[in-house]
Design a protein around this motif. Structure first.
Motif, short mmCIF file in Angstrom:
data_model
loop_
_atom_site.label_atom_id
_atom_site.label_comp_id
_atom_site.label_asym_id
_atom_site.label_seq_id
_atom_site.Cartn_x
_atom_site.Cartn_y
_atom_site.Cartn_z
N ALA A 173 0.85 -1.19 0.00
CA ALA A 173 0.00 0.00 0.00
C ALA A 173 0.89 1.24 0.00
CB ALA A 173 -0.90 -0.01 1.22
N ASP A 174 0.28 2.38 -0.27
CA ASP A 174 1.04 3.64 -0.28
C ASP A 174 1.70 3.92 1.06
OD1 ASP A 174 0.38 4.10 -2.91
OD2 ASP A 174 -1.35 5.36 -2.43
N ASN A 175 1.09 3.44 2.15
CA ASN A 175 1.66 3.70 3.49
C ASN A 175 2.70 2.64 3.88
OD1 ASN A 175 0.16 1.45 4.06
ND2 ASN A 175 -1.19 2.43 5.56
N GLY A 176 3.00 1.69 2.96
CA GLY A 176 4.02 0.69 3.24
C GLY A 176 3.49 -0.62 3.78
N ASP A 177 2.20 -0.67 4.12
CA ASP A 177 1.61 -1.92 4.61
C ASP A 177 1.55 -2.93 3.47
OD1 ASP A 177 1.18 -0.86 7.13
OD2 ASP A 177 -0.97 -0.50 6.81
N TYR A 178 1.57 -4.20 3.83
CA TYR A 178 1.40 -5.27 2.85
C TYR A 178 -0.07 -5.45 2.53
CZ TYR A 178 6.23 -6.67 3.54
OH TYR A 178 7.59 -6.69 3.58
N LEU A 179 -0.36 -5.74 1.27
CA LEU A 179 -1.72 -6.05 0.83
C LEU A 179 -1.73 -7.49 0.32
CD1 LEU A 179 -2.51 -2.87 -1.30
CD2 LEU A 179 -3.37 -3.41 0.99
#
Length: 89
Positions: free
Chosen positions: A46-52
């Motif tokens: 994701a844009d915030n660095g979280d994994y999707l």
């Protein structure tokens, strides 16, 4: 029978994810039955660095040859009947 565009696109996404090392097998719970499922997922960020984790489908329970009927090569709009149905390929 032609494979629909959305299925072909999803398949190509899975191939790309596997080639890039971004494919995972994740244990999930079936939303309808509550059973455990082992789900093939593409991994993204994701844009915030979280994994999707994008689910594409689950592995067949038991013997996958018992779960699916293949297309009939003599008539691509039909499937080869299960031998338990009394039909013959």
């Amino acid at each position: 029978m032609a494979i629909p565009d959305h299925a072909r696109t999803n398949f190509n996404t899975l191939l790309r994810a596997a080639g890039d090392g971004n494919l995972a097998l994740m244990e999930c719970q079936d939303a309808v039955t509550g059973e455990r499922r082992y789900v093939l997922c593409a991994i993204g960020r994701a844009d915030n660095g979280d994994y999707l984790m994008t689910p594409f489908g689950h592995l067949a329970d038991g013997n996958p040859y018992d779960a699916y009927l293949p297309p009939d090569p003599r008539d691509p709009d039909t499937f080869i009947p299960n031998s338990d149905d009394g039909g013959s390929p």
